[in-house]
Design a protein around this motif. Structure first.
Motif, PDB file in Angstrom:
ATOM      1  N   ILE A 185       3.982  -7.787 -18.126  1.00 13.51           N
ATOM      2  CA  ILE A 185       4.763  -6.625 -17.693  1.00 13.51           C
ATOM      3  C   ILE A 185       3.999  -5.894 -16.578  1.00 13.51           C
ATOM      4  CG2 ILE A 185       5.805  -6.363 -19.969  1.00 13.51           C
ATOM      5  CD1 ILE A 185       3.969  -3.990 -20.477  1.00 13.51           C
ATOM      6  N   PRO A 186       4.709  -5.090 -15.775  1.00 13.58           N
ATOM      7  CA  PRO A 186       4.029  -4.374 -14.682  1.00 13.58           C
ATOM      8  C   PRO A 186       3.110  -3.277 -15.214  1.00 13.58           C
ATOM      9  CG  PRO A 186       6.365  -3.769 -14.766  1.00 13.58           C
ATOM     10  CD  PRO A 186       6.182  -4.897 -15.729  1.00 13.58           C
ATOM     11  N   VAL A 187       1.843  -3.360 -14.822  1.00 16.71           N
ATOM     12  CA  VAL A 187       0.821  -2.419 -15.294  1.00 16.71           C
ATOM     13  C   VAL A 187       0.129  -1.796 -14.088  1.00 16.71           C
ATOM     14  CG1 VAL A 187      -1.379  -2.188 -16.528  1.00 16.71           C
ATOM     15  CG2 VAL A 187       0.421  -3.667 -17.446  1.00 16.71           C
ATOM     16  N   GLY A 188      -0.057  -0.497 -14.142  1.00 15.45           N
ATOM     17  CA  GLY A 188      -0.846   0.198 -13.140  1.00 15.45           C
ATOM     18  C   GLY A 188      -2.001   0.910 -13.812  1.00 15.45           C
ATOM     19  N   VAL A 189      -3.180   0.828 -13.210  1.00 16.20           N
ATOM     20  CA  VAL A 189      -4.341   1.520 -13.757  1.00 16.20           C
ATOM     21  C   VAL A 189      -4.546   2.804 -12.961  1.00 16.20           C
ATOM     22  CG1 VAL A 189      -6.815   1.406 -14.214  1.00 16.20           C
ATOM     23  CG2 VAL A 189      -5.394  -0.637 -14.497  1.00 16.20           C
ATOM     24  N   GLY A 190      -4.384   3.919 -13.640  1.00  8.63           N
ATOM     25  CA  GLY A 190      -4.496   5.222 -12.994  1.00  8.63           C
ATOM     26  C   GLY A 190      -4.063   6.297 -13.969  1.00  8.63           C
ATOM     27  N   ARG A 191      -4.432   7.513 -13.655  1.00  4.28           N
ATOM     28  CA  ARG A 191      -4.093   8.613 -14.553  1.00  4.28           C
ATOM     29  C   ARG A 191      -2.732   9.188 -14.205  1.00  4.28           C
ATOM     30  NH1 ARG A 191      -9.647   8.908 -13.907  1.00  4.28           N
ATOM     31  NH2 ARG A 191     -10.780   8.760 -15.891  1.00  4.28           N
ATOM     32  N   ASP A 192      -1.917   9.377 -15.232  1.00  4.04           N
ATOM     33  CA  ASP A 192      -0.561   9.882 -15.051  1.00  4.04           C
ATOM     34  C   ASP A 192      -0.603  11.401 -14.949  1.00  4.04           C
ATOM     35  OD1 ASP A 192       2.113  10.087 -14.799  1.00  4.04           O
ATOM     36  OD2 ASP A 192       2.622   9.465 -16.839  1.00  4.04           O
ATOM     37  N   VAL A 193      -1.168  11.873 -13.841  1.00  2.00           N
ATOM     38  CA  VAL A 193      -1.281  13.311 -13.605  1.00  2.00           C
ATOM     39  C   VAL A 193      -0.750  13.599 -12.204  1.00  2.00           C
ATOM     40  CG1 VAL A 193      -3.280  13.601 -15.117  1.00  2.00           C
ATOM     41  CG2 VAL A 193      -3.632  13.051 -12.699  1.00  2.00           C
ATOM     42  N   CYS A 194      -0.498  14.865 -11.947  1.00  7.63           N
ATOM     43  CA  CYS A 194      -0.091  15.267 -10.609  1.00  7.63           C
ATOM     44  C   CYS A 194      -1.165  14.842  -9.618  1.00  7.63           C
ATOM     45  CB  CYS A 194       0.102  16.789 -10.575  1.00  7.63           C
ATOM     46  SG  CYS A 194       0.584  17.431  -8.967  1.00  7.63           S
ATOM     47  N   ARG A 195      -0.769  14.229  -8.554  1.00  9.81           N
ATOM     48  CA  ARG A 195      -1.669  13.718  -7.515  1.00  9.81           C
ATOM     49  C   ARG A 195      -2.429  12.474  -7.951  1.00  9.81           C
ATOM     50  NH1 ARG A 195      -1.509  16.777  -2.682  1.00  9.81           N
ATOM     51  NH2 ARG A 195      -0.398  18.664  -3.167  1.00  9.81           N
ATOM     52  N   GLY A 196      -2.061  11.876  -9.085  1.00 10.32           N
ATOM     53  CA  GLY A 196      -2.739  10.666  -9.527  1.00 10.32           C
ATOM     54  C   GLY A 196      -2.521   9.516  -8.552  1.00 10.32           C
ATOM     55  N   VAL A 197      -3.528   8.661  -8.456  1.00  9.61           N
ATOM     56  CA  VAL A 197      -3.478   7.509  -7.553  1.00  9.61           C
ATOM     57  C   VAL A 197      -3.883   6.268  -8.337  1.00  9.61           C
ATOM     58  CG1 VAL A 197      -4.503   6.462  -5.490  1.00  9.61           C
ATOM     59  CG2 VAL A 197      -3.998   8.908  -5.519  1.00  9.61           C
ATOM     60  N   LEU A 198      -3.215   5.142  -8.070  1.00  9.62           N
ATOM     61  CA  LEU A 198      -3.540   3.897  -8.759  1.00  9.62           C
ATOM     62  C   LEU A 198      -4.836   3.305  -8.229  1.00  9.62           C
ATOM     63  CD1 LEU A 198      -0.119   1.998  -8.918  1.00  9.62           C
ATOM     64  CD2 LEU A 198      -1.193   3.392 -10.691  1.00  9.62           C
ATOM     65  N   THR A 199      -5.673   2.833  -9.136  1.00 11.55           N
ATOM     66  CA  THR A 199      -6.854   2.096  -8.713  1.00 11.55           C
ATOM     67  C   THR A 199      -6.520   0.625  -8.493  1.00 11.55           C
ATOM     68  OG1 THR A 199      -7.515   1.698 -10.998  1.00 11.55           O
ATOM     69  CG2 THR A 199      -8.408   3.646  -9.927  1.00 11.55           C
ATOM     70  N   THR A 200      -5.577   0.103  -9.247  1.00  9.47           N
ATOM     71  CA  THR A 200      -5.072  -1.249  -9.007  1.00  9.47           C
ATOM     72  C   THR A 200      -3.761  -1.421  -9.772  1.00  9.47           C
ATOM     73  OG1 THR A 200      -5.706  -3.592  -8.919  1.00  9.47           O
ATOM     74  CG2 THR A 200      -6.171  -2.432 -10.955  1.00  9.47           C
ATOM     75  N   ALA A 201      -3.110  -2.546  -9.519  1.00 11.82           N
ATOM     76  CA  ALA A 201      -1.841  -2.849 -10.182  1.00 11.82           C
ATOM     77  C   ALA A 201      -1.805  -4.327 -10.509  1.00 11.82           C
ATOM     78  CB  ALA A 201      -0.665  -2.482  -9.275  1.00 11.82           C
ATOM     79  N   PHE A 239       7.025  -5.393  -7.053  1.00 12.64           N
ATOM     80  CA  PHE A 239       7.877  -4.247  -6.725  1.00 12.64           C
ATOM     81  C   PHE A 239       7.343  -3.460  -5.529  1.00 12.64           C
ATOM     82  CE2 PHE A 239       8.748  -5.222 -11.126  1.00 12.64           C
ATOM     83  CZ  PHE A 239      10.108  -4.966 -11.285  1.00 12.64           C
ATOM     84  N   GLY A 240       6.250  -3.935  -4.943  1.00 17.12           N
ATOM     85  CA  GLY A 240       5.652  -3.222  -3.821  1.00 17.12           C
ATOM     86  C   GLY A 240       4.582  -2.232  -4.231  1.00 17.12           C
ATOM     87  N   VAL A 241       4.218  -2.237  -5.492  1.00 11.76           N
ATOM     88  CA  VAL A 241       3.180  -1.336  -5.992  1.00 11.76           C
ATOM     89  C   VAL A 241       1.812  -1.928  -5.672  1.00 11.76           C
ATOM     90  CG1 VAL A 241       2.187  -0.297  -8.067  1.00 11.76           C
ATOM     91  CG2 VAL A 241       4.665  -0.504  -7.837  1.00 11.76           C
ATOM     92  N   HIS A 242       0.867  -1.078  -5.236  1.00 12.43           N
ATOM     93  CA  HIS A 242      -0.466  -1.577  -4.912  1.00 12.43           C
ATOM     94  C   HIS A 242      -1.504  -0.487  -5.122  1.00 12.43           C
ATOM     95  CE1 HIS A 242      -0.386   0.646  -1.106  1.00 12.43           C
ATOM     96  NE2 HIS A 242       0.840   0.184  -0.918  1.00 12.43           N
ATOM     97  N   SER A 243      -2.761  -0.868  -5.016  1.00 15.96           N
ATOM     98  CA  SER A 243      -3.851   0.084  -5.219  1.00 15.96           C
ATOM     99  C   SER A 243      -3.803   1.175  -4.158  1.00 15.96           C
ATOM    100  CB  SER A 243      -5.201  -0.629  -5.158  1.00 15.96           C
ATOM    101  OG  SER A 243      -5.402  -1.198  -3.888  1.00 15.96           O
ATOM    102  N   ALA A 244      -4.349   2.335  -4.518  1.00 16.63           N
ATOM    103  CA  ALA A 244      -4.396   3.519  -3.643  1.00 16.63           C
ATOM    104  C   ALA A 244      -3.027   4.152  -3.424  1.00 16.63           C
ATOM    105  CB  ALA A 244      -5.038   3.195  -2.297  1.00 16.63           C
ATOM    106  N   MET A 245      -2.026   3.694  -4.141  1.00 18.46           N
ATOM    107  CA  MET A 245      -0.685   4.275  -4.030  1.00 18.46           C
ATOM    108  C   MET A 245      -0.570   5.457  -4.994  1.00 18.46           C
ATOM    109  SD  MET A 245       3.038   2.460  -4.691  1.00 18.46           S
ATOM    110  CE  MET A 245       3.067   1.641  -3.099  1.00 18.46           C
ATOM    111  N   GLU A 271      -6.567  -4.755   2.689  1.00 18.64           N
ATOM    112  CA  GLU A 271      -5.595  -5.825   2.597  1.00 18.64           C
ATOM    113  C   GLU A 271      -4.875  -5.857   1.258  1.00 18.64           C
ATOM    114  OE1 GLU A 271      -8.755  -6.158   2.856  1.00 18.64           O
ATOM    115  OE2 GLU A 271      -9.509  -7.538   1.348  1.00 18.64           O
ATOM    116  N   GLU A 272      -5.328  -5.093   0.266  1.00 18.02           N
ATOM    117  CA  GLU A 272      -4.653  -5.124  -1.029  1.00 18.02           C
ATOM    118  C   GLU A 272      -3.199  -4.682  -0.931  1.00 18.02           C
ATOM    119  OE1 GLU A 272      -6.662  -3.124  -4.095  1.00 18.02           O
ATOM    120  OE2 GLU A 272      -8.284  -4.567  -4.197  1.00 18.02           O
ATOM    121  N   GLY A 273      -2.890  -3.907   0.089  1.00 17.55           N
ATOM    122  CA  GLY A 273      -1.527  -3.436   0.236  1.00 17.55           C
ATOM    123  C   GLY A 273      -0.614  -4.432   0.911  1.00 17.55           C
ATOM    124  N   MET A 274      -1.173  -5.558   1.416  1.00 16.86           N
ATOM    125  CA  MET A 274      -0.358  -6.522   2.125  1.00 16.86           C
ATOM    126  C   MET A 274       0.357  -7.429   1.134  1.00 16.86           C
ATOM    127  SD  MET A 274      -2.697  -7.615   5.354  1.00 16.86           S
ATOM    128  CE  MET A 274      -3.751  -8.643   4.364  1.00 16.86           C
TER     129      MET A 274
END
Length: 378
Positions: free
Chosen positions: A32-48, A55-61, A365-368
């Motif tokens: 299943i789709p997993v993102g590592v990051g804190r679910d807080v305001c202004r949170g950013v993913l460390t990886t996906a 789905f176009g999800v990537h790190s630093a998003m 390049e992780e976003g490519m």
């Protein structure tokens, strides 16, 4: 082109490392789709995970954007102590083959296996064995690139992710580079690619048509690097020593602000945190760098270098305030402030004993999009 007595370099890149560790340790997250990051305001993913990347999800998003792209995304808070422990296990495997290991981060490293402990003749066999051991012993996957220099090994490791192995042989390197999209060149970020596209540079062959003089006129020192990369040249060694180059900290605000008083308060808190970190790590440097990220995610830095060590709050605060004064934030609310101390004096005193890496945005390049094709391994 470099000639082939050439070194045997492997670049290992763990696949969606943090997310893969979580999926390994929590079976309910697998597939299943997993993102590592804190679910807080202004949170950013460390990886996906790769399921999320479809789905176009990537790190630093930003987490908010990731959820819009992938409503089914499951967020997991990062556990960096666990990731460091797993990274140490991965590196223990590396050191069974060579001690010439240069970590780039917890999830990737270069290995020089020109001379290796088991005496294996082919670097591709070492890469294959390392990947198999990571899978069997740690239940994770890694992608590997093999070539005669760091640039090509890095590019090769990205070619068949996830769980891929690509070799770029010296005899095929020139043609490989000729057709390599410029956005896949190590060190070419979005802004540089935009400039290159306007110059008619889309693949390595296009880049090769430009002279060293012209490239340095446009891109400064990096122009010489691009000129060499286009010809398959990268003379940087794999550096096994691990010397801390800097200590820093940063703070993302709950709300963007351009209020001088608020920014100064935040800056003072950063200085307090930074001085504490410097003391704990016993680090002293002579350059202080301020990072400012605006509301539109445009980022700038300002630096100042002194003839003496910077480590205490009294030394850092007036310099930090001076750097902030140089920033025009009146009409550009600030999202993030960061401070870093670097340029430790021991490096200046012993220039012959250190190797200075070019600063390349290894992770951009992780976003490519994942490459679906590419030359077969020789």
């Amino acid at each position: 082109m470099q000639k082939a007595k050439e070194r045997k370099i492997i670049h290992i890149d763990m696949d969606a490392f943090y997310a893969s560790v979580e999926q390994r340790d929590h079976p309910e997250l697998r597939g299943i789709p997993v993102g590592v990051g804190r679910d807080v305001c202004r949170g950013v993913l460390t990886t996906a995970s790769y399921e999320a990347r479809r789905f176009g999800v990537h790190s630093a998003m930003p987490v908010v954007k990731a959820k819009k792209l992938c409503p089914e995304l499951v967020l997991v808070s990062p556990d960096f102590d666990k990731y460091k422990a797993v990274s140490q296990q991965v590196h223990a495997i590396f050191h069974d083959y060579t001690d010439v290991v240069e970590p780039l981060s917890l999830d990737e490293a270069f290995l020089d296996v020109t001379e290796n402990k088991p005496g294996i003749a082919l670097a591709v066999d070492i890469a294959r064995e390392i990947r198999q051991r990571i899978h069997d012993e740690l239940h994770l996957t890694a992608s590997a690139g093999v070539s005669y220099n760091k640039f090509l090994a890095k590019v090769a490791s990205d070619f068949r992710k996830p769980n891929g192995l690509t070799v770029i042989h010296p005899d095929r390197a020139f043609d490989f580079i000729s057709n390599l999209p410029i956005t896949d060149f190590w060190g070419v970020g979005h802004k540089t690619a935009y400039t290159m596209h306007h110059m008619g540079i889309f693949i390595g062959q296009d880049l090769r048509r430009y002279s060293l003089l012209r490239l340095t006129q446009v891109f400064g020192k990096m122009g010489a690097v691009y000129h060499q990369f286009a010809r398959g040249i990268d003379l940087r060694p794999v550096v096994a020593t691990s010397i801390r180059k800097s200590v820093g900290c940063e703070r993302t605000f709950m709300e963007d602000t351009n209020r001088a008083g608020r920014l100064l308060d935040e800056l003072r808190l950063l200085v307090l945190e930074l001085s504490g970190r410097l003391a704990r790590k016993g680090f002293k440097g002579r350059t202080l760098t301020l990072k400012v990220k605006f509301h539109n995610f445009i980022q700038i830095t300002r630096s100042i270098t002194k003839a003496y060590d910077l480590c205490t709050e009294a030394e850092l605060l007036p310099l930090a305030e001076r750097l902030l004064e140089e920033v025009d934030y009146a009409e550009h609310p600030v999202r993030l402030l960061g401070l870093t101390v670097s340029n430790r004096h021991e490096e200046e005193e012993n220039p012959a004993r250190r190797w200075v890496e070019l600063e390349l945005p290894f992770k951009e390049e992780e976003g490519m999009e994942e490459r679906k094709d590419g030359p077969s391994a020789p």
